[in-house]
Design an enzyme around this catalytic site. Structure first.
Site, PDB file in Angstrom:
ATOM      1  N   GLN A   3      -4.955   3.286  -1.793  1.00 26.51           N
ATOM      2  CA  GLN A   3      -4.431   4.204  -0.797  1.00 26.51           C
ATOM      3  C   GLN A   3      -4.045   5.794  -1.520  1.00 26.51           C
ATOM      4  OE1 GLN A   3      -0.138   4.593   1.070  1.00 26.51           O
ATOM      5  NE2 GLN A   3      -1.352   3.379   2.776  1.00 26.51           N
ATOM      6  N   ASP A  23       0.833  -1.172   3.940  1.00 27.60           N
ATOM      7  CA  ASP A  23       1.152   0.079   4.011  1.00 27.60           C
ATOM      8  C   ASP A  23       2.718   0.376   3.600  1.00 27.60           C
ATOM      9  OD1 ASP A  23       0.591   2.907   4.309  1.00 27.60           O
ATOM     10  OD2 ASP A  23       1.386   2.816   6.327  1.00 27.60           O
ATOM     11  N   SER A  58       0.461   8.752   4.344  1.00 24.72           N
ATOM     12  CA  SER A  58      -0.632   7.996   4.042  1.00 24.72           C
ATOM     13  C   SER A  58      -1.987   9.125   4.418  1.00 24.72           C
ATOM     14  CB  SER A  58      -0.594   6.756   4.582  1.00 24.72           C
ATOM     15  OG  SER A  58       0.391   6.032   4.138  1.00 24.72           O
TER      16      SER A  58
END
Length: 292
Positions: A283, A209, A233
């Site tokens: 993502q 991430d 995110s």
């Protein structure tokens, strides 16, 4: 820089961060670092949610995929409670749902699937060619030397992951980043991890991430912060393909196939330095322009 912010000390702190307290009834308690951003880092809550799920599964079954949604910003000053639901234990697969809560509200939830290793077909695409080795790639400290205004926060927040951008990162000044269809970053846990496959998977989840959304900005030569964008995110998916150690170098090769309506999609492939494809991440993130 604070010696506790990097190297083995920071790695040991990451291991403690991922070592959740068992509360009973498949519930666990997680904490955040004492120094960090204003909201809980997404990779942290995803990694901790995977720890919680994995602790309810037979250790012989290894995680092969996870899918999570970031629902609310996490408060780093408050503990996070993780509740795990046993969806199914089959002959070969186990599926869990892991829900993170603060103040009685869900901040993140994840489904994760675990699989007994089996023999089968084996193939993968080749890793990108002609990429400089991590030893030939500038360190974070070397890149930060050009941007002293960025050094303050980086010198105090924990940095358990050695991150080395092959191209310009997204935190440079506006105008300093040429547009690029790809973003490639060498990463590794900056120390030694215990020999626990679940811990390595959780550490890779944490790392996945860190830079992925940056590939959306890279397409436009855009940057984070004043004169650029702020982001968050929205969801995160990760597939684990082959065995690996997160404390050994891997190349995170990321692209963005689409961006629209203030949302950007990013995909990333992770390769060991000898070219094995170990994981794939996808993502979507929220990206909003901010003033200079």
């Amino acid at each position: 820089m604070d010696e506790l912010a990097s190297g083995q000390a920071a790695v040991d702190a990451l291991v403690r961060l991922l070592d959740l307290e068992a509360l009973g009834d498949d519930r666990f308690l997680g904490m955040s670092p004492p120094v960090g951003p204003q909201r809980v880092f997404g990779g942290q809550v995803a990694g901790q949610a995977l720890v919680a799920a994995g602790r309810t599964v037979d250790p012989q079954r290894q995680v092969h995929s996870l899918h999570g949604y970031f629902v609310r910003p996490g408060d780093p000053t408050e503990p996070i409670t993780y509740a795990v639901e046993n969806i199914r234990d089959g002959r070969s697969f186990s599926v869990r749902r892991s829900v993170a809560q603060q103040h009685g509200k869900v901040i993140f939830f994840m489904s994760a699937s675990f699989h007994v290793p089996e023999d089968g077909l084996d193939h993968h695409e080749a890793a990108p060619a002609d990429i400089p080795l991590p030893e030939e790639t500038p360190t974070m400290a070397e890149r930060l030397a050009k941007y002293p205004e960025r050094a303050g926060i980086w010198s105090i927040i924990p940095r358990p992951i050695d991150v080395r951008y092959v191209g310009e990162p997204g935190w440079v000044r506006p105008g300093d980043r040429p547009a690029s269809p790809t973003q490639r970053v060498w990463m590794r846990i900056d120390g030694k991890l215990p020999d626990d496959p679940l811990l390595h998977a959780c550490a890779l989840t944490f790392a996945s991430d860190l830079t992925l959304l940056d590939s959306v900005l890279a397409v436009h030569g855009a940057v984070w912060g004043p004169g650029g964008f702020v982001g968050a995110s929205l969801d995160h998916a990760l597939w684990f393909h082959r065995g690996f150690r997160a404390d050994e170098w891997f190349l995170y090769d990321s692209v963005s196939p689409s961006a629209s309506d203030a949302r950007g999609l990013a995909t990333g492939r992770m390769f060991t330095r000898d070219g094995r494809h170990i994981a794939t991440a996808v993502q979507e993130g929220l990206l909003r322009r901010v003033g200079g």
